[in-house]
Design a protein around this motif. Structure first.
Motif, PDB file in Angstrom:
ATOM      1  N   LYS A 158       0.829  -1.206   0.000  1.00  0.00           N
ATOM      2  CA  LYS A 158       0.000   0.000   0.000  1.00  0.00           C
ATOM      3  C   LYS A 158       0.863   1.257   0.000  1.00  0.00           C
ATOM      4  N   ILE A 159       1.978   1.218   0.727  1.00  0.00           N
ATOM      5  CA  ILE A 159       2.906   2.362   0.687  1.00  0.00           C
ATOM      6  C   ILE A 159       3.441   2.530  -0.729  1.00  0.00           C
ATOM      7  N   GLY A 160       3.861   1.402  -1.338  1.00  0.00           N
ATOM      8  CA  GLY A 160       4.389   1.446  -2.701  1.00  0.00           C
ATOM      9  C   GLY A 160       3.363   1.927  -3.707  1.00  0.00           C
ATOM     10  N   PHE A 161       2.113   1.526  -3.529  1.00  0.00           N
ATOM     11  CA  PHE A 161       1.052   1.990  -4.436  1.00  0.00           C
ATOM     12  C   PHE A 161       0.860   3.498  -4.307  1.00  0.00           C
ATOM     13  N   LEU A 190       1.242   6.187  -7.302  1.00  0.00           N
ATOM     14  CA  LEU A 190       0.229   7.190  -7.628  1.00  0.00           C
ATOM     15  C   LEU A 190       0.846   8.578  -7.688  1.00  0.00           C
ATOM     16  N   GLY A 191       1.735   8.873  -6.750  1.00  0.00           N
ATOM     17  CA  GLY A 191       2.410  10.161  -6.753  1.00  0.00           C
ATOM     18  C   GLY A 191       3.286  10.347  -7.979  1.00  0.00           C
ATOM     19  N   MET A 192       4.027   9.300  -8.345  1.00  0.00           N
ATOM     20  CA  MET A 192       4.894   9.381  -9.521  1.00  0.00           C
ATOM     21  C   MET A 192       4.076   9.573 -10.793  1.00  0.00           C
ATOM     22  N   TRP A 202      -6.222  -1.496  -6.333  1.00  0.00           N
ATOM     23  CA  TRP A 202      -6.082  -0.569  -5.197  1.00  0.00           C
ATOM     24  C   TRP A 202      -6.461   0.854  -5.619  1.00  0.00           C
ATOM     25  N   LYS A 203      -6.017   1.251  -6.800  1.00  0.00           N
ATOM     26  CA  LYS A 203      -6.285   2.612  -7.269  1.00  0.00           C
ATOM     27  C   LYS A 203      -7.778   2.840  -7.465  1.00  0.00           C
ATOM     28  N   ALA A 204      -8.462   1.846  -8.005  1.00  0.00           N
ATOM     29  CA  ALA A 204      -9.905   1.985  -8.190  1.00  0.00           C
ATOM     30  C   ALA A 204     -10.611   2.132  -6.848  1.00  0.00           C
ATOM     31  N   LEU A 205     -10.200   1.330  -5.862  1.00  0.00           N
ATOM     32  CA  LEU A 205     -10.785   1.429  -4.530  1.00  0.00           C
ATOM     33  C   LEU A 205     -10.405   2.749  -3.871  1.00  0.00           C
TER      34      LEU A 205
END
Length: 417
Positions: free
Chosen positions: A305-308, A312-314, A409-412
């Motif tokens: 989750k941290i990596g996701f 997202l930030g990148m 994860w991004k969709a959620l």
């Protein structure tokens, strides 16, 4: 033997220190954690003195350069004693006052300080951040390090302080990063110049060379900031834009306020406080990305989750700036090479570790170099001192698996914001 500079950076949980030569060699480096209690200004002084005793940085010492986080605030009373302290990441208490809506990062923290510590604020001669307090304790000179003239709106002006019912006389005068503030004794050596480094994120940009367009820095400790240098200011949802180290450029950043703290909390809650980070990360990485029984390792769930969030930030920065850069690493998280590789696998990006994981310390040497006559400019100093040590490129098979999970994860994530 070459001259050295003694670089000191005050972080949230520790003080980082290094002796660095004029050719960029790390002569010695050490980190000292603060006591696990409410922070006191004496913690900074105690840790600094311990660092001096550990390094014995007197031989061929050209200067002491100090940087650190902000806007942490400490009050110094009329008797020159530190009274109360408010860390930059302490949450604000509820207030009936109208919330501040301006561009300053400091004014809302000064307002919070005055609400929490009204007597200490009223009695304060100065309000200083961590590095400025250490400079004051060592030299007797009260200053505020302004990284670059364009940062004034992110700090304050006499007018904005007055408009917000704050006392301008408690704010020390601005000096630029790289200025010599005074002198002090270091060990047995007298009259060592003390050079203003600046806020840690700014100094980290110098220490990773992330102040030319398209160059980027991932500065990750307790919190994390992804930074990309741009030619023009960036206006994009979720992106904070501030001036860059060089006056012609800007820095676009994506902030993750607690990426390191989240893993620390997991480590503590899982009973692994005594397990070294690399050993704990190896256990996590040895667990399957897609377990057959669907029982994902709890530590893997946390770090993914941290990596996701980093990915997202990148991606957001790439859309906002037009750059998809390699990220030069800085901060405590950068010391964990297993995590660096996992971050590359999750994001699909390339991460670069330089000669020191603490870009703030190399940045101190870079910023001090012109004042010492080592290099004509900080750009020349950065190009000479910042050297690539190791690259972390994504394992494409792992990246494909992580991408499936990231998209879910991004969709959620977007459904819940």
């Amino acid at each position: 033997m070459q001259e050295t500079v003694f670089c000191v950076d005050i972080g949230t949980s520790s003080i980082k220190t290094a002796r660095i030569s004029r050719d960029g060699k790390i002569i010695s480096a050490a980190r000292f954690r603060f006591p696990r209690r409410q922070r006191q200004a004496s913690d900074w002084l105690d840790a600094y003195n311990l660092a001096v005793n550990t390094h014995s940085p007197t031989e061929n010492l050209a200067a002491l350069v100090i940087s650190g986080n902000g806007p942490t605030l400490v009050s110094v009373n009329q008797g020159d004693m530190a009274t109360s302290l408010l860390l930059w990441n302490e949450p604000c208490i509820e207030s009936a006052e109208k919330p501040y809506t301006g561009t300053s990062l400091f004014i809302p923290r000064i307002q919070e300080f005055s609400r929490r510590f009204p007597a200490e604020y009223a009695d304060a001669r100065w309000l200083l951040s961590g590095p400025e307090y250490l400079i004051y304790a060592l030299t007797g000179n009260a200053v505020t390090i302004l990284p670059e003239k364009r940062f004034e709106s992110a700090y304050w002006t006499q007018e904005t302080l007055t408009e917000n019912k704050l006392s301008p006389e408690k704010a020390p005068p601005f000096i630029p990063s790289g200025a010599t503030v005074g002198t002090t004794m270091v060990g047995s050596q007298k009259n060592i110049p003390v050079i203003a480094g600046g806020p840690d994120f700014f100094v980290a940009l110098a220490g990773t060379g992330a102040f030319e367009p398209g160059r980027a820095c991932d500065r990750a400790g307790t919190s994390e900031g992804l930074n990309v240098c741009t030619k023009e200011p960036v206006f994009y949802s979720g992106i904070r834009t501030l001036p860059s180290v060089l006056k012609d450029y800007w820095n676009a950043s994506w902030l993750l306020p607690d990426s390191g703290a989240i893993f620390h909390d997991y480590r503590k809650a899982s009973g692994n406080s005594g397990t070294p980070y690399p050993a704990l990360m190896k256990t996590i990485l040895d667990s399957p990305i897609h377990p057959i029984n669907k029982n994902l390792h709890p530590g893997r769930e946390v770090v993914e989750k941290i990596g996701f969030s980093v990915r997202l930030g990148m991606e957001t920065l790439a859309l906002a700036t037009g750059y998809s850069p390699e990220y030069y690493l800085s901060g405590g998280q950068a010391r964990n090479e297993l995590w660096n590789q996992m971050k590359a696998d999750i994001t699909g990006g390339v991460f670069v570790l330089t000669a020191t994981a603490d870009g703030e310390l190399m940045g101190g040497a870079v910023i001090a170099s012109p004042a010492l006559g080592w290099y004509p400019s900080i750009l020349d100093a950065s190009r000479a001192l910042v050297r690539e040590y190791k690259r972390f490129e994504p394992n494409q098979e792992n990246h494909h698996q992580y991408t499936e999970k990231y998209l879910a994860w991004k969709a959620l994530h977007h459904e819940t914001i």
